[in-house]
Structure formats: C-alpha cells, structure tokens
Design a protein around this motif. Structure first.
Motif, PDB file in Angstrom:
ATOM      1  N   LEU A   1     -40.725 113.189  99.444  1.00  0.00           N
ATOM      2  CA  LEU A   1     -39.601 113.951  99.992  1.00  0.00           C
ATOM      3  C   LEU A   1     -38.377 113.055 100.205  1.00  0.00           C
ATOM      4  CD1 LEU A   1     -41.556 116.154 102.552  1.00  0.00           C
ATOM      5  CD2 LEU A   1     -40.590 116.887 100.356  1.00  0.00           C
TER       6      LEU A   1
ATOM      7  N   THR B   1     -30.870 124.017 102.650  1.00  0.00           N
ATOM      8  CA  THR B   1     -31.254 122.619 102.478  1.00  0.00           C
ATOM      9  C   THR B   1     -32.756 122.490 102.266  1.00  0.00           C
ATOM     10  OG1 THR B   1     -31.267 122.362 104.882  1.00  0.00           O
ATOM     11  CG2 THR B   1     -29.286 121.638 103.718  1.00  0.00           C
ATOM     12  N   THR B   2     -33.533 123.298 102.966  1.00  0.00           N
ATOM     13  CA  THR B   2     -34.988 123.253 102.794  1.00  0.00           C
ATOM     14  C   THR B   2     -35.379 123.714 101.398  1.00  0.00           C
ATOM     15  OG1 THR B   2     -35.330 123.635 105.151  1.00  0.00           O
ATOM     16  CG2 THR B   2     -37.184 124.081 103.700  1.00  0.00           C
ATOM     17  N   SER B   3     -34.826 124.824 100.949  1.00  0.00           N
ATOM     18  CA  SER B   3     -35.178 125.313  99.610  1.00  0.00           C
ATOM     19  C   SER B   3     -34.686 124.347  98.542  1.00  0.00           C
ATOM     20  CB  SER B   3     -34.628 126.722  99.365  1.00  0.00           C
ATOM     21  OG  SER B   3     -33.225 126.716  99.300  1.00  0.00           O
TER      22      SER B   3
ATOM     23  N   GLY C   1     -30.853 126.081 108.033  1.00  0.00           N
ATOM     24  CA  GLY C   1     -31.732 125.180 107.299  1.00  0.00           C
ATOM     25  C   GLY C   1     -32.311 125.743 106.032  1.00  0.00           C
ATOM     26  N   HIS C   2     -32.092 127.014 105.762  1.00  0.00           N
ATOM     27  CA  HIS C   2     -32.794 127.595 104.623  1.00  0.00           C
ATOM     28  C   HIS C   2     -32.326 127.061 103.277  1.00  0.00           C
ATOM     29  CE1 HIS C   2     -29.432 130.372 103.936  1.00  0.00           C
ATOM     30  NE2 HIS C   2     -30.011 130.685 102.795  1.00  0.00           N
TER      31      HIS C   2
ATOM     32  N   THR D   1     -29.498 117.326  99.524  1.00  0.00           N
ATOM     33  CA  THR D   1     -29.134 118.736  99.656  1.00  0.00           C
ATOM     34  C   THR D   1     -27.793 118.914 100.367  1.00  0.00           C
ATOM     35  OG1 THR D   1     -30.502 118.884 101.639  1.00  0.00           O
ATOM     36  CG2 THR D   1     -31.512 119.540  99.568  1.00  0.00           C
TER      37      THR D   1
ATOM     38  N   LEU E   1     -34.367 121.024  98.909  1.00  0.00           N
ATOM     39  CA  LEU E   1     -35.287 119.891  98.937  1.00  0.00           C
ATOM     40  C   LEU E   1     -36.569 120.226  98.185  1.00  0.00           C
ATOM     41  CD1 LEU E   1     -36.491 117.169  99.823  1.00  0.00           C
ATOM     42  CD2 LEU E   1     -37.047 118.251 102.012  1.00  0.00           C
ATOM     43  N   LEU E   2     -37.137 121.374  98.461  1.00  0.00           N
ATOM     44  CA  LEU E   2     -38.390 121.744  97.794  1.00  0.00           C
ATOM     45  C   LEU E   2     -38.190 121.937  96.290  1.00  0.00           C
ATOM     46  CD1 LEU E   2     -39.909 124.127 100.472  1.00  0.00           C
ATOM     47  CD2 LEU E   2     -40.537 121.742  99.965  1.00  0.00           C
TER      48      LEU E   2
END
Length: 146
Positions: A70, A20-22, A17-18, A79, A24-25
């Motif tokens: 979001l 896609t999370t980064s 998830g790192h 992402t 998105l942010l």
C-alpha cells in the motif's frame, strides 16, 4: 435524537475518504497485477495470517508486506497528487532555487516520490520491499518526510 452536526461530520468523513480509498485500491491492484512476484508474496502473507476466516483489526499489524504494498502504491500513484504551499520567508530550495516570501508553490508528489537519491536507481519501479518497516523507517530518518 442525534445532534445534526455529528451526523454531518460523519457523512463528511465517509464521503471525503471514498475517492482516495478507491484510488489507492485501484492503483494497488494495478501494480500487483503487473508484478506477479509481489502479488504472490502478498497472497501468501494474507493466507498465512488470515487464512479462510474473516479479517479483524488484530490482523492489520501482522501484515507488514501488504502494508508495504500500500505504501509503495501511494508512493508511485498518490491519490492526492499535489498540494499548494507558500514560502513563509525568502529561501533557497535545494541550494539552487531562490523563492521569495509568500510565493505560492505546487508540490507534485508523483515527481517528489521518484527521487532516485531517496528511493534508489529503481525509483520508477514497483518494489514493495523498499517500504517494509525497517527500510521505510531508515529512509524516513535519512530523508525526513520523504
């Protein structure tokens, strides 16, 4: 001693998830910095709901505008930008594109999520209000899986 498979699964979960999370942010900050009104609305919501204390899980359901920000960021800059799919049977997509069974297809989310029939004439614009729960749910009813 912990089972190695549990540790392996946890590491996979954290690493998977790192990106896609980064992503998105990063995209969210980009859109907020380009849209002062949305940034201000999100900031006011966070200030009102959380204040100066630490954020908790209980706060998350009380931040509908931030959730919409979001969602809108993911709509415009997903992402995971595409998926490969295969037709299970001969079919006609959209009433005009014949596809044979077992034909591989690529769904490009940045194109799909800019459909003006679904998202309006301003589909190219960052407008979090379109992703607030009521409008989001209405759109999902009218255009399932949009």
């Amino acid at each position: 001693m912990q089972d190695d498979s549990v540790v392996d699964n946890m590491i996979t979960f954290l690493i998977a998830g790192h990106e896609t999370t980064s992503g998105l942010l990063s995209f969210t900050w980009y859109y907020l910095l380009k849209n002062a009104a949305a940034y201000e609305t999100a900031q006011q919501e966070v200030d009102r709901v959380i204040g100066t204390g630490p954020i908790t899980v209980d706060h998350l359901t009380k931040l509908p505008y931030l959730n919409a920000v979001l969602r809108e960021s993911l709509r415009l800059s997903p992402t995971a930008p595409s998926i490969g799919i295969t037709a299970k049977e001969d079919t006609l997509i959209g009433g005009k594109y014949p596809v044979k069974a077992n034909t591989p297809l690529l769904a490009l989310f940045p194109k799909i999520h800019r459909d003006s029939a679904v998202y309006g004439e301003d589909a190219e614009e960052f407008r979090p209000e379109r992703m607030l729960d009521e409008e989001f749910n209405r759109r999902e009813q009218e255009y399932p899986n949009s």
